[in-house]
Scaffold this motif. Structure first.
Motif, PDB file in Angstrom:
ATOM      1  N   THR A  92       0.846  -1.182   0.000  1.00  0.00           N
ATOM      2  CA  THR A  92       0.000   0.000   0.000  1.00  0.00           C
ATOM      3  C   THR A  92       0.883   1.234   0.000  1.00  0.00           C
ATOM      4  O   THR A  92       1.733   1.394   0.887  1.00  0.00           O
ATOM      5  N   ASP A  93       0.737   2.071  -1.002  1.00  0.00           N
ATOM      6  CA  ASP A  93       1.550   3.276  -1.109  1.00  0.00           C
ATOM      7  C   ASP A  93       1.301   4.179   0.104  1.00  0.00           C
ATOM      8  O   ASP A  93       0.160   4.538   0.391  1.00  0.00           O
ATOM      9  N   SER A 146      15.116  -2.938   2.597  1.00  0.00           N
ATOM     10  CA  SER A 146      14.402  -2.669   3.839  1.00  0.00           C
ATOM     11  C   SER A 146      12.983  -2.187   3.573  1.00  0.00           C
ATOM     12  O   SER A 146      12.017  -2.651   4.191  1.00  0.00           O
ATOM     13  N   ALA A 147      12.832  -1.262   2.621  1.00  0.00           N
ATOM     14  CA  ALA A 147      11.504  -0.752   2.279  1.00  0.00           C
ATOM     15  C   ALA A 147      10.639  -1.856   1.682  1.00  0.00           C
ATOM     16  O   ALA A 147       9.447  -1.965   1.989  1.00  0.00           O
ATOM     17  N   TYR A 148      11.240  -2.693   0.838  1.00  0.00           N
ATOM     18  CA  TYR A 148      10.515  -3.803   0.220  1.00  0.00           C
ATOM     19  C   TYR A 148       9.964  -4.740   1.287  1.00  0.00           C
ATOM     20  O   TYR A 148       8.786  -5.121   1.249  1.00  0.00           O
ATOM     21  N   THR A 153       5.549  -6.797   4.487  1.00  0.00           N
ATOM     22  CA  THR A 153       5.036  -7.297   5.763  1.00  0.00           C
ATOM     23  C   THR A 153       3.747  -6.595   6.149  1.00  0.00           C
ATOM     24  O   THR A 153       2.777  -7.238   6.591  1.00  0.00           O
ATOM     25  N   ALA A 154       3.704  -5.283   5.987  1.00  0.00           N
ATOM     26  CA  ALA A 154       2.511  -4.520   6.337  1.00  0.00           C
ATOM     27  C   ALA A 154       1.320  -4.941   5.484  1.00  0.00           C
ATOM     28  O   ALA A 154       0.198  -5.098   5.990  1.00  0.00           O
ATOM     29  N   TYR A 155       1.548  -5.178   4.197  1.00  0.00           N
ATOM     30  CA  TYR A 155       0.465  -5.603   3.311  1.00  0.00           C
ATOM     31  C   TYR A 155      -0.006  -7.010   3.679  1.00  0.00           C
ATOM     32  O   TYR A 155      -1.219  -7.287   3.697  1.00  0.00           O
ATOM     33  N   THR A 163      -3.976 -13.028  -2.028  1.00  0.00           N
ATOM     34  CA  THR A 163      -2.767 -13.074  -2.845  1.00  0.00           C
ATOM     35  C   THR A 163      -1.863 -11.908  -2.461  1.00  0.00           C
ATOM     36  O   THR A 163      -2.317 -10.770  -2.375  1.00  0.00           O
ATOM     37  N   LEU A 164      -0.592 -12.209  -2.235  1.00  0.00           N
ATOM     38  CA  LEU A 164       0.352 -11.188  -1.778  1.00  0.00           C
ATOM     39  C   LEU A 164       1.332 -10.748  -2.861  1.00  0.00           C
ATOM     40  O   LEU A 164       2.055  -9.773  -2.685  1.00  0.00           O
TER      41      LEU A 164
END
Length: 232
Positions: A92-93, A146-148, A153-155, A163-164
């Motif tokens: 999520t942006d 790190s951002a990836y 994880t948050a999503y 589906t992730l």
């Protein structure tokens, strides 16, 4: 006594083939047959319209987006020749609160793994911008590992059981990029649902396509083209 020279000649020939293969330019498509793909599935324009319309009517969320064409081509070129796939995850942006597509490459001896996602402006997302051809420029963001991981994880935590992400052959993505006209600056993608899994359809152009048809590829050729079945 003639056996050794014959064996040596065969070995030299095989070595030459391997060496030539390693020298293929980054824009070369090594898998020209769609039957060679295990993750990518070719989609017709009619199938694209039907799948995206169905997703739009049932989802009510982000319908897709776009990435910079040159940025995507450079990203594909950064993946080692020994790796066949581009892996991706949804997130999520943080700025626009819309679903973004994050791509993960692979590392080489001289370069760390590359990551990128669509974002940077509201035009990066559909339905704000849904044209399959655009001259938008600020639609891609380079991110780090790190951002990836943080965004993935948050999503995952917010969308348990859904589906992730997934994966698709890098050669299929390169076909998409190369089918677009020189004037195009972006590569559009849309979300759809197939067999209960969220897929990503990448929209190309008609350059070099038989009959002038537009090129589309989605992931979903096998169960491990989806995350969480296969998330690496």
């Amino acid at each position: 006594m003639k056996t050794l020279p014959i064996i040596a000649a065969i070995g030299l020939t095989l070595t030459s083939f391997r060496f030539t293969d390693n020298l293929l330019p980054s824009g070369t498509i090594s898998k020209s047959s769609t039957n060679a793909y295990t993750a990518a599935v070719k989609v017709t324009k009619a199938e694209f319209d039907a799948l995206t319309a169905d997703y739009a009517s049932s989802s009510g969320s982000t319908l897709g987006g776009m990435m910079g064409k040159s940025e995507l081509k450079n990203f594909i070129s950064s993946i080692p020749g020994s790796q066949d796939f581009v892996r991706f995850r949804f997130c999520t942006d943080p700025t626009y609160s819309k679903t973004s597509l994050m791509l993960k490459g692979d590392h080489t001896l001289l370069r760390n793994t590359q990551y990128m996602r669509n974002g940077g402006s509201d035009e990066s997302f559909c339905p704000t911008m849904c044209s399959l051809e655009s001259t938008a420029t600020k639609v891609s963001i380079d991110i780090n590992a790190s951002a990836y991981e943080t965004l993935s994880t948050a999503y995952s935590e917010a969308n348990a059981g859904k589906t992730l992400g997934g994966k698709i052959e890098k050669s299929a993505l390169l076909e998409i990029v190369n089918s677009l006209p020189v004037s195009a600056t972006t590569v559009a993608f849309r979300f759809c649902t197939v067999g209960g899994n969220t897929c990503v359809i990448f929209a190309g152009g008609n350059v070099g396509q038989e009959g002038g048809s537009q090129l589309f590829y989605r992931n979903g050729g096998s169960p491990d083209s989806f995350c969480p079945t296969m998330c690496d």
